[in-house]
Design a protein around this motif. Sequence first.
Motif, mmCIF file in Angstrom:
data_model
loop_
_atom_site.group_PDB
_atom_site.id
_atom_site.type_symbol
_atom_site.label_atom_id
_atom_site.label_comp_id
_atom_site.label_asym_id
_atom_site.label_seq_id
_atom_site.Cartn_x
_atom_site.Cartn_y
_atom_site.Cartn_z
ATOM 1 N N ASP A 1 0.855 -1.166 0.000
ATOM 2 C CA ASP A 1 0.000 0.000 0.000
ATOM 3 C C ASP A 1 0.902 1.230 0.000
ATOM 4 O O ASP A 1 1.753 1.372 0.881
ATOM 5 C CB ASP A 1 -0.884 -0.015 1.240
ATOM 6 C CG ASP A 1 -1.815 1.176 1.320
ATOM 7 O OD1 ASP A 1 -1.984 1.861 0.294
ATOM 8 O OD2 ASP A 1 -2.362 1.412 2.402
ATOM 9 N N CYS B 1 0.755 7.756 -15.134
ATOM 10 C CA CYS B 1 -0.462 8.499 -14.809
ATOM 11 C C CYS B 1 -0.685 8.500 -13.298
ATOM 12 O O CYS B 1 0.003 7.817 -12.548
ATOM 13 C CB CYS B 1 -1.660 7.900 -15.538
ATOM 14 S SG CYS B 1 -2.003 6.192 -15.141
ATOM 15 N N VAL B 2 -1.637 9.284 -12.890
ATOM 16 C CA VAL B 2 -1.978 9.411 -11.471
ATOM 17 C C VAL B 2 -2.397 8.044 -10.940
ATOM 18 O O VAL B 2 -3.194 7.345 -11.557
ATOM 19 C CB VAL B 2 -3.105 10.445 -11.273
ATOM 20 C CG1 VAL B 2 -3.545 10.494 -9.829
ATOM 21 C CG2 VAL B 2 -2.650 11.813 -11.743
ATOM 22 N N GLY B 3 -1.807 7.663 -9.817
ATOM 23 C CA GLY B 3 -2.124 6.381 -9.206
ATOM 24 C C GLY B 3 -1.088 5.300 -9.449
ATOM 25 O O GLY B 3 -1.125 4.257 -8.804
ATOM 26 N N ASP B 4 -0.142 5.523 -10.381
ATOM 27 C CA ASP B 4 0.914 4.538 -10.616
ATOM 28 C C ASP B 4 1.836 4.470 -9.399
ATOM 29 O O ASP B 4 2.137 5.479 -8.775
ATOM 30 C CB ASP B 4 1.752 4.914 -11.844
ATOM 31 C CG ASP B 4 1.013 4.706 -13.149
ATOM 32 O OD1 ASP B 4 -0.069 4.108 -13.135
ATOM 33 O OD2 ASP B 4 1.537 5.140 -14.191
ATOM 34 N N ILE B 5 2.289 3.268 -9.083
ATOM 35 C CA ILE B 5 3.219 3.075 -7.971
ATOM 36 C C ILE B 5 4.607 2.892 -8.554
ATOM 37 O O ILE B 5 4.812 2.082 -9.462
ATOM 38 C CB ILE B 5 2.805 1.870 -7.105
ATOM 39 C CG1 ILE B 5 1.411 2.141 -6.506
ATOM 40 C CG2 ILE B 5 3.833 1.599 -6.022
ATOM 41 C CD1 ILE B 5 0.829 1.007 -5.736
ATOM 42 N N ILE C 1 3.725 7.077 -4.914
ATOM 43 C CA ILE C 1 2.551 7.027 -5.779
ATOM 44 C C ILE C 1 2.472 8.359 -6.520
ATOM 45 O O ILE C 1 2.712 9.421 -5.942
ATOM 46 C CB ILE C 1 1.265 6.737 -4.976
ATOM 47 C CG1 ILE C 1 0.087 6.529 -5.919
ATOM 48 C CG2 ILE C 1 0.990 7.815 -3.957
ATOM 49 C CD1 ILE C 1 -1.115 5.910 -5.256
ATOM 50 N N THR D 1 0.955 11.522 -7.983
ATOM 51 C CA THR D 1 -0.225 12.330 -7.675
ATOM 52 C C THR D 1 -0.585 13.297 -8.799
ATOM 53 O O THR D 1 -1.707 13.774 -8.849
ATOM 54 C CB THR D 1 -0.006 13.137 -6.376
ATOM 55 O OG1 THR D 1 1.149 13.962 -6.537
ATOM 56 C CG2 THR D 1 0.181 12.200 -5.197
ATOM 57 N N ILE E 1 3.714 -0.712 -10.531
ATOM 58 C CA ILE E 1 2.321 -1.089 -10.756
ATOM 59 C C ILE E 1 1.642 0.047 -11.518
ATOM 60 O O ILE E 1 1.629 1.187 -11.058
ATOM 61 C CB ILE E 1 1.585 -1.361 -9.428
ATOM 62 C CG1 ILE E 1 2.277 -2.497 -8.670
ATOM 63 C CG2 ILE E 1 0.119 -1.697 -9.688
ATOM 64 C CD1 ILE E 1 1.743 -2.727 -7.284
ATOM 65 N N HIS E 2 1.100 -0.280 -12.693
ATOM 66 C CA HIS E 2 0.408 0.730 -13.518
ATOM 67 C C HIS E 2 -1.066 0.745 -13.143
ATOM 68 O O HIS E 2 -1.718 -0.289 -13.087
ATOM 69 C CB HIS E 2 0.590 0.391 -14.991
ATOM 70 C CG HIS E 2 0.150 1.459 -15.926
ATOM 71 N ND1 HIS E 2 0.748 2.688 -15.962
ATOM 72 C CD2 HIS E 2 -0.842 1.500 -16.827
ATOM 73 C CE1 HIS E 2 0.154 3.446 -16.885
ATOM 74 N NE2 HIS E 2 -0.817 2.731 -17.407
ATOM 75 N N GLU E 3 -1.563 1.923 -12.847
ATOM 76 C CA GLU E 3 -2.980 2.098 -12.501
ATOM 77 C C GLU E 3 -3.803 1.905 -13.752
ATOM 78 O O GLU E 3 -3.632 2.600 -14.743
ATOM 79 C CB GLU E 3 -3.213 3.495 -11.914
ATOM 80 C CG GLU E 3 -4.625 3.769 -11.477
ATOM 81 C CD GLU E 3 -5.005 2.988 -10.219
ATOM 82 O OE1 GLU E 3 -6.187 2.756 -10.044
ATOM 83 O OE2 GLU E 3 -4.106 2.619 -9.455
ATOM 84 N N ASP E 4 -4.710 0.940 -13.714
ATOM 85 C CA ASP E 4 -5.549 0.676 -14.899
ATOM 86 C C ASP E 4 -6.923 1.266 -14.764
ATOM 87 O O ASP E 4 -7.527 1.317 -13.787
ATOM 88 C CB ASP E 4 -5.660 -0.831 -15.136
ATOM 89 C CG ASP E 4 -4.346 -1.434 -15.610
ATOM 90 O OD1 ASP E 4 -4.078 -2.566 -15.225
ATOM 91 O OD2 ASP E 4 -3.614 -0.764 -16.351
#
Length: 191
Positions: A55, A128-132, A149, A151, A188-191
Motif C-alpha cells: 500500500d 499516470c496518477v495512481g501509478d506506484i 505514488i 499524484t 504497478i500501472h494504474e488501470d
Amino acid sequence: MGGVWERMIGIARRILDSMLMDLHSKHLTHEVLTTLMAEVCAIVNSRPIVPVLSDPEAPMILSPNMLLTRKTYNIPTDFGPFSIKDMYKSQWRCVQHLANIFLDRWKKEYLQTLQVRRKWQKTLPDLCVGDIVLVKDSSTARCEWPLGIITNAIKSADDKVRKVEVKIVKDDKSMTYTRPISELVLLIHED
C-alpha cells in the motif's frame, strides 16, 4: 536456471572487480575487506523483491534482509559523504567510502533490471496518477528504496508525460516531489 540471481551476482561481481582493481584499493587489510563484504551483502540484500505489492500509504518493501532477520525496519547506515582523502585517515572511513562507491554503482546497474525491456520504437503508455513507482534517489540513506505514488502527471509540449509529482511516505510524514520520469521505475500501472 537461476537467471535472475545469477544476473545479480554478475552485477555485484563486476562492480567489486572494478573497485578492487582500482589503485586505491590494492592495500586493503583482511579486516577492511571483510567489513566491506559485509556492507556489500547488506546493500545487495536490501534490494526490493519484485513485484512490490504494498500500500503506497504505508510502504514496506519486502527485501531479503527482512526474510533473513525477520525485522521490518531499516537500520540507518549512511554516515555521510566520504571522499578519496578519507581513505587514508582510517580503515572505517575507507570501508564506508568503498561501500558508497558500490552502492552508487549497484543502484545504477540493478535498478535497470527491474524495468521490463521494450524496444524504444514502441509507444508506451504515459505514467499516470495512481501509478506506484520506485524513486531512484541518490540522497536517500543506504539500504532505502523510496516507494511512491504519482499524484500529478505533467505533460510537455509534445503531449507526453516527462515529469510527475510523486508522493512518498517516510517516517509517517508525507512528502511530494517533482521528478523526471527517468528517475522512476514503474512497478504497478494504474488501470
